[in-house]
Design an enzyme around this catalytic site. Structure first.
Site, PDB file in Angstrom:
ATOM      1  N   LYS A  11       0.801  -1.216   0.000  1.00  0.00           N
ATOM      2  CA  LYS A  11       0.000   0.000   0.000  1.00  0.00           C
ATOM      3  C   LYS A  11       0.846   1.285   0.000  1.00  0.00           C
ATOM      4  CE  LYS A  11      -3.912  -2.169   2.352  1.00  0.00           C
ATOM      5  NZ  LYS A  11      -4.801  -2.080   3.529  1.00  0.00           N
ATOM      6  N   TYR A  51     -12.543  -2.094  -3.965  1.00  0.00           N
ATOM      7  CA  TYR A  51     -13.142  -2.056  -2.622  1.00  0.00           C
ATOM      8  C   TYR A  51     -14.662  -1.948  -2.655  1.00  0.00           C
ATOM      9  CZ  TYR A  51      -8.467  -1.770  -0.698  1.00  0.00           C
ATOM     10  OH  TYR A  51      -7.169  -2.059  -0.344  1.00  0.00           O
ATOM     11  N   PHE A  59     -16.169   3.993   6.053  1.00  0.00           N
ATOM     12  CA  PHE A  59     -14.757   4.244   5.752  1.00  0.00           C
ATOM     13  C   PHE A  59     -14.414   4.113   4.266  1.00  0.00           C
ATOM     14  CE2 PHE A  59     -15.148  -0.258   6.941  1.00  0.00           C
ATOM     15  CZ  PHE A  59     -14.579  -0.887   5.822  1.00  0.00           C
ATOM     16  N   ARG A  87      -1.794 -14.571   4.420  1.00  0.00           N
ATOM     17  CA  ARG A  87      -2.612 -13.932   5.454  1.00  0.00           C
ATOM     18  C   ARG A  87      -1.922 -14.057   6.818  1.00  0.00           C
ATOM     19  NH1 ARG A  87      -6.891 -11.597   3.960  1.00  0.00           N
ATOM     20  NH2 ARG A  87      -7.976 -11.623   5.954  1.00  0.00           N
ATOM     21  N   THR A  93      -4.901  -6.965  11.148  1.00  0.00           N
ATOM     22  CA  THR A  93      -5.059  -5.632  10.557  1.00  0.00           C
ATOM     23  C   THR A  93      -4.487  -4.552  11.460  1.00  0.00           C
ATOM     24  OG1 THR A  93      -7.047  -6.403   9.431  1.00  0.00           O
ATOM     25  CG2 THR A  93      -6.742  -4.030   9.581  1.00  0.00           C
ATOM     26  N   ARG A 104       2.823  -6.667   9.270  1.00  0.00           N
ATOM     27  CA  ARG A 104       2.180  -5.532   9.938  1.00  0.00           C
ATOM     28  C   ARG A 104       2.811  -5.221  11.288  1.00  0.00           C
ATOM     29  NH1 ARG A 104      -3.688  -7.354   7.764  1.00  0.00           N
ATOM     30  NH2 ARG A 104      -3.667  -6.150   5.824  1.00  0.00           N
ATOM     31  N   ASN A 114      -1.701   0.065   7.190  1.00  0.00           N
ATOM     32  CA  ASN A 114      -1.251  -1.262   7.593  1.00  0.00           C
ATOM     33  C   ASN A 114      -0.395  -1.974   6.546  1.00  0.00           C
ATOM     34  OD1 ASN A 114      -3.160  -2.226   5.762  1.00  0.00           O
ATOM     35  ND2 ASN A 114      -4.644  -2.741   7.346  1.00  0.00           N
ATOM     36  N   HIS A 117      -2.183  -5.593   1.637  1.00  0.00           N
ATOM     37  CA  HIS A 117      -3.477  -6.246   1.452  1.00  0.00           C
ATOM     38  C   HIS A 117      -3.194  -7.633   0.902  1.00  0.00           C
ATOM     39  CE1 HIS A 117      -7.425  -7.304  -0.185  1.00  0.00           C
ATOM     40  NE2 HIS A 117      -6.745  -7.723  -1.229  1.00  0.00           N
ATOM     41  N   GLU A 128      -9.263 -10.445  -7.956  1.00  0.00           N
ATOM     42  CA  GLU A 128      -8.322  -9.354  -7.735  1.00  0.00           C
ATOM     43  C   GLU A 128      -7.137  -9.440  -8.705  1.00  0.00           C
ATOM     44  OE1 GLU A 128      -9.330  -8.652  -3.001  1.00  0.00           O
ATOM     45  OE2 GLU A 128      -7.532  -9.786  -3.521  1.00  0.00           O
TER      46      GLU A 128
END
Length: 140
Positions: A11, A51, A59, A87, A93, A104, A114, A117, A128
């Site tokens: 990100k 998203y 949000f 994951r 998160t 993270r 964070n 993704h 995706e």
């Protein structure tokens, strides 16, 4: 074990802090292979599509603005149980609640910033991946 693919985004907060290489090193150390990767500037339309599941949540706008605020690195990762492995590697998160040694815990700044993704299921991963990569861009 099943070889599978998952989708990852490094990100804007992570690219701004120049930790893409550190994240890639953690991915590779976990046994996953990066079979496609490119640095892009996500458009508003791409972020809103990506998203869309969160469109009705409070949000959503803030998330879209964050994801278009700077470059991101989109990736396809491959390996045994890649979705679950990635994951686990990402961690919770909230970096404060993430396990030691996770991306993270080590590199993220906050719940909002964070750093990464990762897809949550095989169907999601396929969708995706297809949004950002043509088949000939994935070299396994």
């Amino acid at each position: 074990m099943a070889i599978e693919r998952t989708f990852s985004i490094i990100k804007p907060d992570a690219t701004a802090r120049n930790v893409t290489g550190a994240i890639n090193a953690m991915i590779e150390k976990s046994g996953l292979r990066i079979v496609a990767q490119k640095r892009i500037r996500m458009t508003r339309e791409q972020a809103e599509i990506f998203y869309a599941v969160h469109r009705e949540r409070p949000f959503f706008r803030e998330l879209v603005e964050f994801m278009i605020s700077g470059p991101v690195v989109v990736q396809v990762l491959e390996g045994d149980n890649a979705i679950a492995v990635y994951r686990d590697l990402m961690g919770a998160t909230d970096p404060a609640k993430a396990a030691d040694g996770t991306i993270r815990k080590v590199l993220a700044k906050s719940i909002g910033e964070n750093s990464v993704h990762g897809s949550d299921a095989a169907d999601t991963a396929n969708k995706e991946i297809a949004q950002f990569f043509a088949g000939n861009e994935i070299i396994g």
